[in-house]
Design an enzyme around this catalytic site. Structure first.
Site, PDB file in Angstrom:
ATOM      1  N   PRO A 180      38.856  25.353  58.733  1.00  0.00           N
ATOM      2  CA  PRO A 180      39.161  26.568  59.467  1.00  0.00           C
ATOM      3  C   PRO A 180      39.412  26.310  60.945  1.00  0.00           C
ATOM      4  O   PRO A 180      38.675  25.573  61.585  1.00  0.00           O
ATOM      5  CB  PRO A 180      37.904  27.410  59.288  1.00  0.00           C
ATOM      6  CG  PRO A 180      36.885  26.520  58.667  1.00  0.00           C
ATOM      7  CD  PRO A 180      37.412  25.163  58.588  1.00  0.00           C
ATOM      8  N   GLU A 181      40.437  26.924  61.455  1.00  0.00           N
ATOM      9  CA  GLU A 181      40.723  26.917  62.884  1.00  0.00           C
ATOM     10  C   GLU A 181      40.525  28.357  63.370  1.00  0.00           C
ATOM     11  O   GLU A 181      40.013  29.183  62.624  1.00  0.00           O
ATOM     12  CB  GLU A 181      42.151  26.410  63.116  1.00  0.00           C
ATOM     13  CG  GLU A 181      42.371  25.034  62.480  1.00  0.00           C
ATOM     14  CD  GLU A 181      43.787  24.498  62.635  1.00  0.00           C
ATOM     15  OE1 GLU A 181      44.442  24.831  63.628  1.00  0.00           O
ATOM     16  OE2 GLU A 181      44.235  23.743  61.755  1.00  0.00           O
ATOM     17  N   LYS A 207      35.998  27.808  67.496  1.00  0.00           N
ATOM     18  CA  LYS A 207      35.746  27.781  66.049  1.00  0.00           C
ATOM     19  C   LYS A 207      34.289  28.078  65.717  1.00  0.00           C
ATOM     20  O   LYS A 207      33.869  27.925  64.570  1.00  0.00           O
ATOM     21  CB  LYS A 207      36.147  26.410  65.484  1.00  0.00           C
ATOM     22  CG  LYS A 207      37.633  26.085  65.696  1.00  0.00           C
ATOM     23  CD  LYS A 207      37.970  24.654  65.323  1.00  0.00           C
ATOM     24  CE  LYS A 207      39.354  24.270  65.834  1.00  0.00           C
ATOM     25  NZ  LYS A 207      39.604  22.816  65.713  1.00  0.00           N
ATOM     26  N   ARG A 249      45.317  11.534  63.216  1.00  0.00           N
ATOM     27  CA  ARG A 249      45.514  12.760  62.440  1.00  0.00           C
ATOM     28  C   ARG A 249      46.967  12.836  62.003  1.00  0.00           C
ATOM     29  O   ARG A 249      47.868  12.501  62.770  1.00  0.00           O
ATOM     30  CB  ARG A 249      45.206  14.008  63.278  1.00  0.00           C
ATOM     31  CG  ARG A 249      43.966  13.928  64.139  1.00  0.00           C
ATOM     32  CD  ARG A 249      42.706  13.855  63.335  1.00  0.00           C
ATOM     33  NE  ARG A 249      42.595  14.985  62.428  1.00  0.00           N
ATOM     34  CZ  ARG A 249      42.137  16.176  62.790  1.00  0.00           C
ATOM     35  NH1 ARG A 249      41.733  16.393  64.007  1.00  0.00           N
ATOM     36  NH2 ARG A 249      42.059  17.150  61.916  1.00  0.00           N
TER      37      ARG A 249
END
Length: 267
Positions: free
Chosen positions: A2-3, A54, A254
């Site tokens: 989740p962002e 977050k 990433r």
DNA sequence: CCATGTACCTGAAGGC
DNA sequence: TGCCTTCAGGTACATG
């Protein structure tokens, strides 16, 4: 997982379901999932729920329950306990009879029961949707930095809330190459970037976030923004703008997706 | 200050 | 089918 948009959706749904509820008991199945810091009596009424980056901040009467979902954490409220289910790490019993579950397959997520939420979030910068975060403010935050723009945005100390998916999308929308050094961004580009960040995050919230694999809302629903992604996990598909191939590289280890035609490296 | 590597964990997907 | 490797939306910490 989740962002900012996913966390925002979770916060809104938690608010509807948990304000005024009193905690009855907390079962912990994976001890590292719940960190206790200072005295914090458990049997308290939930007063307010908010978000910073977050982080989810659940305000109790004399302390806080702070939650970070990391990659695979889920907060699920149901009228019947889903005990003995796989990946259930913490189960919070409420006096009304409802249950707040913390599922987390990878066990990276954390609940902090603490009097000092600012300590838990001491390295977290201004929220990406904070109204005080203007494009001028973003310029001054970037001043003196030399890092690449993707690394910059991934670092929550600068701006809090963006993660790998939305950064790739926002840079694509802004026409900025992910390795562009922030010192080479002009005021006009920072302005476009800022506008795009706000618009993209708000649009994703309206679509209940992005479900790639694990993300679920508090009621167990899915997000819908994955249908709107342009570059994230779209390597080898064609750019909707210029018809060239989207490519995938690694930045900060990433997966990073962009269009080499629309996002030209400045340096 | 910055870049890089590692650790924390589990599960899915791909190669052979 | 099975074994092995790589990858995954996040962050903290150690090391040059």
């Amino acid at each position: 997982m989740p962002e900012l948009p996913e966390v925002e959706v979770v916060v809104r749904e938690l608010r509807e379901r948990l304000i005024g509820e009193r905690i009855k008991a907390i079962d912990v199945f994976w001890p590292k999932s719940l960190v206790k810091n200072g005295e914090c009596a458990e049997k308290q009424v939930i007063q307010a729920i908010r978000r910073h980056g977050k982080y989810i901040i659940i305000e109790l009467q004399s302390c806080y329950l702070v939650v970070h979902l990391r990659m695979t954490g889920q907060l699920i409220v149901t009228p019947i306990a889903r005990k003995n289910e796989k990946h259930l790490q913490v189960l919070i019993h409420l006096f009304s009879g409802k249950f707040l579950h913390f599922f987390d397959s990878r066990k990276f997520g954390r609940l902090y029961l603490t009097k000092y939420p600012e300590q838990v979030m001491q390295n977290v910068g201004m929220d990406a949707l904070d109204e005080h975060l203007t494009s001028i403010k973003l310029q001054s935050l970037m001043a003196g930095k030399t890092t690449g723009i993707k690394s910059y945005l991934l670092d929550q100390r600068h701006i809090a809330g963006l993660g790998n998916i939305y950064i790739d999308e926002v840079l694509y929308e802004s026409g900025i190459h992910p390795l562009t050094s922030v010192q080479n961004l002009g005021a006009d580009e920072i302005d476009v970037l800022h506008t795009t960040i706000v618009a993209t995050l708000n649009l994703a919230v309206r679509h209940m976030g992005t479900t790639i694999s694990d993300y679920k809302t508090v009621g167990g629903g899915f997000g819908g923004y994955q249908s709107f992604l342009h570059v994230y996990k779209k390597e080898n598909t064609l750019c909707p703008r210029c018809n060239n191939k989207i490519v995938k590289i690694r930045v900060n280890n990433r997966g990073t997706h962009y269009c080499p035609q629309c996002q030209v490296p400045k340096k």
